[in-house]
Design a protein around this motif. Structure first.
Motif, PDB file in Angstrom:
ATOM      1  N   ARG A 272      39.156  51.585   9.798  1.00  0.00           N
ATOM      2  CA  ARG A 272      39.124  51.345  11.242  1.00  0.00           C
ATOM      3  C   ARG A 272      39.264  49.852  11.534  1.00  0.00           C
ATOM      4  NH1 ARG A 272      35.761  50.903  15.659  1.00  0.00           N
ATOM      5  NH2 ARG A 272      35.868  52.509  17.285  1.00  0.00           N
TER       6      ARG A 272
ATOM      7  N   VAL B 205      39.643  61.960  17.757  1.00  0.00           N
ATOM      8  CA  VAL B 205      40.219  60.626  17.557  1.00  0.00           C
ATOM      9  C   VAL B 205      41.737  60.676  17.450  1.00  0.00           C
ATOM     10  CG1 VAL B 205      38.134  59.705  16.476  1.00  0.00           C
ATOM     11  CG2 VAL B 205      39.930  60.699  15.024  1.00  0.00           C
TER      12      VAL B 205
ATOM     13  N   ARG C 161      44.336  54.434  18.172  1.00  0.00           N
ATOM     14  CA  ARG C 161      43.196  55.173  18.692  1.00  0.00           C
ATOM     15  C   ARG C 161      42.699  54.572  19.995  1.00  0.00           C
ATOM     16  NH1 ARG C 161      39.372  56.774  13.801  1.00  0.00           N
ATOM     17  NH2 ARG C 161      37.782  56.279  15.345  1.00  0.00           N
TER      18      ARG C 161
ATOM     19  N   GLY D 272      46.349  59.426  17.882  1.00  0.00           N
ATOM     20  CA  GLY D 272      45.452  58.583  17.119  1.00  0.00           C
ATOM     21  C   GLY D 272      45.472  58.952  15.644  1.00  0.00           C
TER      22      GLY D 272
ATOM     23  N   HIS E  46      46.322  62.145  10.524  1.00  0.00           N
ATOM     24  CA  HIS E  46      46.554  62.847  11.784  1.00  0.00           C
ATOM     25  C   HIS E  46      47.289  64.153  11.494  1.00  0.00           C
ATOM     26  CE1 HIS E  46      49.101  59.230  11.173  1.00  0.00           C
ATOM     27  NE2 HIS E  46      50.110  60.069  11.322  1.00  0.00           N
TER      28      HIS E  46
ATOM     29  N   THR F 191      50.027  55.710  16.333  1.00  0.00           N
ATOM     30  CA  THR F 191      48.710  56.055  15.780  1.00  0.00           C
ATOM     31  C   THR F 191      47.537  55.297  16.392  1.00  0.00           C
ATOM     32  OG1 THR F 191      48.472  54.527  13.905  1.00  0.00           O
ATOM     33  CG2 THR F 191      49.791  56.496  13.523  1.00  0.00           C
TER      34      THR F 191
END
Length: 293
Positions: free
Chosen positions: A201, A254, A19, A237, A248, A17
């Motif tokens: 994030r 992204v 990014r 990502g 996702h 995952t």
């Protein structure tokens, strides 16, 4: 790759995952020094994932379809490819195999193939979670390696060290490691965060810093016997609220855009490459980073 396969150990690490934008920012800010030290030029390459979630992406990656350079000047030659009539991404430097997937091809070439799983698609707790690890001669998974574990990566690295230490001297090793630490939930990697804060994030970035603190041990273990050709990349990502999306398995920038690098870890008698050295002799150089189109 025809000179690499057989003479080098092989390491494939998927940072599940991760990014591209977060990986790039941390490398540029000096927050992932151990990874930056091996990235060609100290930078990640911007690529596109072959899938939007773990199972789909890994079915492709383990068939030789690594993330594709995110530039329109293709076709982009592949490192590994199953023999397939009409393939436009197979060239003389590509290692071509005659089995359905890369692990079985490397096993046929004399490699010991080992999977150290992370996310649920590698947990072997049911038929679906057994498909990907079932491609390997040997597979390892336990709850401590999984997504909810705050020590998942260091536990995985410890198992990788055991695998490498027990490798027969005359046999090459292909080690695949799926890193679960970046996958949601990851709030516990951000100092001061609680479950109520949730994933963000920032916690995704903190998880990458956590991985960086331990990945040097993995590289050392895999290059102790002989040179090791390594691929480190994300499988896809994940979103943290961009355009209203979270998670996702969706077609968002992204999710599709991932960091990628390949390089050689020198063996015990070799000098390390210069920081701006090519990733490996006679291999396609990573494409220059481009802005999103």
């Amino acid at each position: 790759m025809n000179e690499i396969v057989g003479s080098h150990d092989l390491l494939l690490v998927t940072l599940d995952t991760l990014r591209f934008d977060v990986a790039r920012e941390l490398a540029e800010a000096g927050r992932i020094p151990h990874l930056a030290a091996v990235l060609p030029g100290g930078r990640w390459e911007r690529r596109h994932s072959p899938g939007s979630f773990t199972y789909a992406a890994h079915q492709a990656i383990l068939a030789g379809f690594l993330p594709t350079p995110a530039s329109p000047d293709g076709p982009h030659p592949r490192l590994f490819a199953a023999r397939f009539a009409g393939s436009e991404t197979t060239e003389p430097r590509t290692w071509v195999f005659d089995t359905p997937d890369l692990p079985s091809a490397l096993a046929a070439a004399g490699y010991r193939t080992v999977c150290i799983g992370g996310v649920g698609f590698f947990n072997k707790q049911g038929p679906l979670g057994s498909v990907l690890p079932g491609m390997f001669q040997e597979s390892h998974w336990e709850p401590e390696f999984g997504v909810p574990s705050p020590v998942s990566f260091e536990a995985q690295v410890a198992r990788a060290e055991e695998v490498a230490a027990g490798q027969p001297a005359g046999q090459p090793l292909f080690l695949f490691l799926n890193v679960a630490a970046l996958h949601q939930p990851n709030w516990f990697h951000l100092p001061g965060a609680t479950r109520e804060h949730g994933d963000s994030r920032a916690s995704h970035a903190a998880a990458l810093e956590y991985v960086d603190r331990h990945i040097g041990r993995l590289f050392a273990a895999m290059s102790r016997r002989r040179p090791c050709f390594a691929v480190v990349c994300s499988d896809h990502g994940t979103a943290y609220g961009e355009d209203g999306y979270t998670g996702h398995r969706i077609g968002h920038e992204v999710v599709w855009t991932v960091p990628y690098a390949h390089f050689v870890l020198p063996g015990p008698a070799e000098d390390p490459p210069a920081p701006d050295a090519a990733p490996a002799q006679d291999l396609p150089a990573p494409a220059q980073e481009t802005q999103p189109r």
